[in-house]
Design a protein around this motif. Structure first.
Motif, short mmCIF file in Angstrom:
data_model
loop_
_atom_site.label_atom_id
_atom_site.label_comp_id
_atom_site.label_asym_id
_atom_site.label_seq_id
_atom_site.Cartn_x
_atom_site.Cartn_y
_atom_site.Cartn_z
N LEU A 210 1.81 -8.15 -5.97
CA LEU A 210 3.20 -7.81 -6.19
C LEU A 210 3.29 -6.60 -7.12
CD1 LEU A 210 4.70 -11.37 -6.83
CD2 LEU A 210 4.90 -10.00 -4.75
N THR B 11 3.45 -3.94 9.12
CA THR B 11 4.52 -4.87 8.76
C THR B 11 4.90 -5.66 10.00
OG1 THR B 11 6.16 -3.13 9.16
CG2 THR B 11 5.40 -3.42 6.90
N PRO C 113 9.68 0.82 -1.60
CA PRO C 113 9.86 -0.44 -0.86
C PRO C 113 9.19 -0.39 0.52
CG PRO C 113 11.90 0.18 -1.94
CD PRO C 113 10.96 1.33 -2.14
N ASP D 163 6.50 0.83 1.32
CA ASP D 163 5.05 0.69 1.26
C ASP D 163 4.61 -0.76 1.36
OD1 ASP D 163 5.01 3.27 -1.26
OD2 ASP D 163 4.53 3.47 0.88
N THR D 164 5.57 -1.69 1.28
CA THR D 164 5.25 -3.11 1.45
C THR D 164 4.66 -3.33 2.83
OG1 THR D 164 6.91 -3.93 -0.09
CG2 THR D 164 6.25 -5.40 1.69
N GLN E 149 -2.39 -7.93 1.09
CA GLN E 149 -0.94 -7.77 1.13
C GLN E 149 -0.44 -7.03 -0.11
OE1 GLN E 149 1.29 -8.74 3.60
NE2 GLN E 149 2.87 -7.70 2.40
N VAL E 150 0.41 -6.05 0.12
CA VAL E 150 1.11 -5.34 -0.95
C VAL E 150 2.59 -5.60 -0.77
CG1 VAL E 150 1.66 -3.08 -1.94
CG2 VAL E 150 -0.66 -3.58 -1.14
N THR E 151 3.23 -6.12 -1.81
CA THR E 151 4.63 -6.53 -1.71
C THR E 151 5.44 -5.98 -2.87
OG1 THR E 151 3.97 -8.57 -0.60
CG2 THR E 151 6.20 -8.48 -1.51
N ASP E 152 6.60 -5.43 -2.53
CA ASP E 152 7.56 -4.96 -3.54
C ASP E 152 8.17 -6.17 -4.24
OD1 ASP E 152 10.85 -3.40 -3.24
OD2 ASP E 152 9.61 -3.83 -4.99
N SER E 153 8.04 -6.23 -5.55
CA SER E 153 8.54 -7.38 -6.30
C SER E 153 9.93 -7.16 -6.86
CB SER E 153 7.59 -7.69 -7.46
OG SER E 153 7.57 -6.62 -8.39
#
Length: 126
Positions: A11, A40, A88, A90-91, A121-125
């Motif tokens: 995150l 995605t 965002p 880039d999630t 996984q890369v997620t916008d927090s």
């Protein structure tokens, strides 16, 4: 059997940074390139960046140029993707893969790559 293992996802807030790693089980050959792709849900996997194992040429998608940096540590058989000023969009699930003999005009083509990792996984927090 060549294996690639990605790590480093997580995150991250918009504007933040993250470094992904791609460790290869065997040393890439001088004609190999290692690429990063992302995907995605509902979309095709897209090229992000690549680096030649010999010579160090680097290639980027326009959407990440000047924000992401791909590098390698030949002693560790590892390729990195430093991601800065994250957005965002880039999630995604980020994958690395290996290509043999790819030339500059084809290095962004997904069908040139094999030996895919399992993804991180890369997620916008935010």
């Amino acid at each position: 059997q060549v294996q690639l293992v990605e790590s480093g996802g997580g995150l991250v807030q918009v504007g933040g940074s993250l470094r992904l790693s791609c460790a290869a089980s065997t040393r890439p050959s001088t004609s190999d390139s290692v690429g990063w792709f992302r995907q995605t849900p509902g979309k095709e996997r897209e090229f992000v960046a690549a680096i030649r194992w010999s010579g160090g040429g680097t290639y980027y998608a326009d959407s990440v140029r000047y924000r992401f940096t791909v590098s390698k540590d030949m002693a560790k058989n590892t390729v990195y993707l430093q991601m800065n000023r994250l957005k965002p969009e880039d999630t995604a699930l980020y994958y690395c893969a290996r290509a043999t003999g790819a030339i500059t005009s084809t290095i962004r083509n997904i069908d040139k790559y094999s030996h895919w990792g399992q993804g991180t996984q890369v997620t916008d927090s935010s």
